[in-house]
Design a protein around this motif. Sequence first.
Motif, mmCIF file in Angstrom:
data_model
loop_
_atom_site.group_PDB
_atom_site.id
_atom_site.type_symbol
_atom_site.label_atom_id
_atom_site.label_comp_id
_atom_site.label_asym_id
_atom_site.label_seq_id
_atom_site.Cartn_x
_atom_site.Cartn_y
_atom_site.Cartn_z
ATOM 1 N N ILE A 207 -25.711 -14.078 -3.574
ATOM 2 C CA ILE A 207 -26.940 -15.023 -3.267
ATOM 3 C C ILE A 207 -26.671 -16.206 -4.226
ATOM 4 O O ILE A 207 -26.478 -16.145 -5.295
ATOM 5 C CB ILE A 207 -28.421 -14.352 -3.371
ATOM 6 C CG1 ILE A 207 -28.484 -13.038 -2.584
ATOM 7 C CG2 ILE A 207 -29.501 -15.397 -3.276
ATOM 8 C CD1 ILE A 207 -30.047 -12.490 -2.968
ATOM 9 N N ILE A 208 -26.516 -17.376 -3.497
ATOM 10 C CA ILE A 208 -26.383 -18.373 -4.336
ATOM 11 C C ILE A 208 -27.229 -19.797 -4.100
ATOM 12 O O ILE A 208 -27.676 -19.982 -3.029
ATOM 13 C CB ILE A 208 -25.021 -18.989 -3.726
ATOM 14 C CG1 ILE A 208 -23.628 -17.921 -3.671
ATOM 15 C CG2 ILE A 208 -24.515 -20.331 -4.624
ATOM 16 C CD1 ILE A 208 -22.510 -18.296 -3.052
ATOM 17 N N GLY A 209 -27.910 -20.049 -5.551
ATOM 18 C CA GLY A 209 -28.835 -21.241 -5.377
ATOM 19 C C GLY A 209 -27.870 -22.517 -4.873
ATOM 20 O O GLY A 209 -26.840 -22.709 -5.408
ATOM 21 N N LEU A 210 -28.562 -23.266 -4.032
ATOM 22 C CA LEU A 210 -27.720 -24.567 -3.320
ATOM 23 C C LEU A 210 -28.504 -25.728 -4.056
ATOM 24 O O LEU A 210 -29.871 -25.821 -4.291
ATOM 25 C CB LEU A 210 -27.914 -24.708 -1.967
ATOM 26 C CG LEU A 210 -26.861 -23.304 -1.259
ATOM 27 C CD1 LEU A 210 -27.083 -23.751 0.316
ATOM 28 C CD2 LEU A 210 -25.609 -23.228 -1.508
ATOM 29 N N GLU A 211 -27.578 -26.857 -4.209
ATOM 30 C CA GLU A 211 -28.114 -27.991 -4.743
ATOM 31 C C GLU A 211 -28.755 -28.622 -3.429
ATOM 32 O O GLU A 211 -28.238 -28.457 -2.304
ATOM 33 C CB GLU A 211 -26.679 -28.884 -5.379
ATOM 34 C CG GLU A 211 -27.394 -30.224 -5.913
ATOM 35 C CD GLU A 211 -27.430 -31.394 -4.816
ATOM 36 O OE1 GLU A 211 -28.109 -32.259 -5.160
ATOM 37 O OE2 GLU A 211 -26.808 -31.283 -3.927
#
Length: 226
Positions: A207-211
Amino acid sequence: MMKNLAVAFSIFCIQLSAAQNVYLSKVEKTNDNKDRFLYKKAETVTGAEYLGEIEVQGFSRDDAAVFSLIYKKAKEIGANTFSFKPFENIDGTSQPLNPANYRMALYYTPKEKLAVQKGMLYVFASSDKDQKISINKKDYILTPRSYLTLDIVPGEVYTISTKKLLGSTIKVQPKNNDENLYFQVSSLKVKSDTSGTGGLNLKSGDIIGLEKSYAEFLSLLYTLNK
């Protein structure tokens, strides 16, 4: 020898046909602002200054690399916002977005004119496989190149899980609903081991946080799950 050359030429042709070109197809004017963001312009926004257009030709699964090219081209003319500009059919109707060939209009929008956001949680799928996820114990299936949204309730804890044995789980607790939260989940990945033991490293359910700029680009390309 000739067979090897034929194979090499075939691979080259496949790579060439799969290559993606990003170029400025029209430049009306430039702006010298130093804004680092590139947001999607809401249809209701007024006061945006039209600068030009970008055209993308060819399909790629590497959306981050494509966005990097688009971002660089947009910043060449000082754009800080974009919108989808559909091609037209012969009868004048608009064509839907084709991820293998599309246009984006570029604008400079003063910061005070940017649309006020209602807090939303965005979760984007990976680009290749179905992904099962859970948000606060409710299950969802994200098909490739799709995303879902949920309204943010300030103070509520959101637990996002990829529901795999080696998967990831994160918890976020927004303090207010003034900003959106953006995440992307990935499907199972298997890569070669680099430790020298000859095994495999399994990396599942990241799970990756996105800009925000990149996330808003994905929301243009991906399909919203209803």
